[in-house]
Design a protein around this motif. Structure first.
Motif, PDB file in Angstrom:
ATOM      1  N   SER A 198      -0.226  10.060  -3.945  1.00 53.42           N
ATOM      2  CA  SER A 198      -1.609  10.172  -4.401  1.00 53.42           C
ATOM      3  C   SER A 198      -2.336   8.874  -4.057  1.00 53.42           C
ATOM      4  O   SER A 198      -1.716   7.843  -3.812  1.00 53.42           O
ATOM      5  CB  SER A 198      -1.653  10.420  -5.918  1.00 53.42           C
ATOM      6  N   THR A 199      -3.663   8.923  -4.046  1.00 50.85           N
ATOM      7  CA  THR A 199      -4.446   7.735  -3.717  1.00 50.85           C
ATOM      8  C   THR A 199      -4.157   6.621  -4.708  1.00 50.85           C
ATOM      9  O   THR A 199      -4.218   6.821  -5.926  1.00 50.85           O
ATOM     10  CB  THR A 199      -5.955   8.065  -3.730  1.00 50.85           C
ATOM     11  N   ASP A 230       0.830  -1.211   0.000  1.00 55.62           N
ATOM     12  CA  ASP A 230       0.000   0.000   0.000  1.00 55.62           C
ATOM     13  C   ASP A 230       0.865   1.262   0.000  1.00 55.62           C
ATOM     14  O   ASP A 230       0.478   2.291  -0.569  1.00 55.62           O
ATOM     15  CB  ASP A 230      -0.929   0.017   1.225  1.00 55.62           C
ATOM     16  N   PHE A 231       2.013   1.189   0.638  1.00 60.33           N
ATOM     17  CA  PHE A 231       2.926   2.339   0.735  1.00 60.33           C
ATOM     18  C   PHE A 231       3.608   2.637  -0.599  1.00 60.33           C
ATOM     19  O   PHE A 231       3.780   3.798  -0.981  1.00 60.33           O
ATOM     20  CB  PHE A 231       3.989   2.036   1.797  1.00 60.33           C
ATOM     21  N   ARG A 232       3.992   1.587  -1.329  1.00 64.44           N
ATOM     22  CA  ARG A 232       4.798   1.768  -2.535  1.00 64.44           C
ATOM     23  C   ARG A 232       4.021   2.489  -3.633  1.00 64.44           C
ATOM     24  O   ARG A 232       2.861   2.207  -3.881  1.00 64.44           O
ATOM     25  CB  ARG A 232       5.264   0.395  -3.064  1.00 64.44           C
TER      26      ARG A 232
END
Length: 209
Positions: A194-195, A10-12
């Motif tokens: 960004s999302t 999720d971080f990358r």
């Protein structure tokens, strides 16, 4: 604090510009590069090499051949991912050395070498075909290195936007031995992510029972 695997996923994101004031530690870069080194490869040939560039002048020379992308010069460490060419050819002697790492009688070693050469006869027939085969494998290592970085909170951005011959020329590569597949900068983001946008699980995954 290290992230879990899914937290790292999720971080990358594809970091477009890095914070030039922050440098990745030697320990963290070793962790990232070990993830690449330990990645799986076809027949266990490990047909890759990773050049780690921190020299600012060299990064500046490479930037024009990488579409002038800011990541090249703002990153902490620039990893050049290369695909092996010469080392997968049976006549180089390296495939035999790779197979011989496992203890086995000579007749079994010869069997594996014959199987390797026969199965890959077309692939090994010219450097263009070899590059197509080994380049695909480098992306396994590349993905593992990016995830390893994300686990440590380190950003990256896989870059295929480059002049291949230009980058190889600046680096003085002997392209009969290794050729460029990807440019992979590491560092720390300067802007918020960004999302993350991904297709729905059910649209990507199909179970066949």
């Amino acid at each position: 604090m290290e992230k879990t695997f899914m937290e790292a996923m999720d971080f990358r994101h594809a970091c477009k510009i890095f914070d030039e004031t922050k440098k990745v530690s030697d320990e963290d870069m070793h962790f990232i590069l070990e993830a690449g080194r330990k990645s799986p490869s076809s027949f266990g040939m490990e047909a890759w090499k990773f050049l780690v560039i921190t020299n600012e002048e060299l990064k500046a020379k490479l930037k024009p051949f990488c579409w002038d992308q800011a990541q090249i010069t703002t990153c902490s460490h620039l990893v050049i991912v290369l695909a092996g060419i010469e080392g997968v050819k049976p006549e180089s002697g390296i495939p035999e050395k790779r197979f011989a790492r496992r203890e086995m009688p000579k007749e079994k070693l010869d069997f594996y070498l014959d199987l390797y050469a026969g199965h890959l006869k077309e692939t090994l027939s010219n450097d263009k075909n070899i590059y197509s085969w080994t380049a695909r494998q480098t992306f396994i290592a590349l993905g593992n290195m990016m995830t390893a970085g994300a686990i440590r909170g380190i950003d990256s951005c896989p870059i295929e936007g480059f002049d291949k011959e230009g980058v190889e020329g600046v680096l003085g590569l002997d392209t009969s031995k290794f050729q460029l597949t990807c440019v992979l900068p590491f560092g720390y983001r300067i802007n918020e992510q960004s999302t993350q946008q991904r297709e729905k699980f059910e649209d990507i995954v199909e179970f066949i029972k």
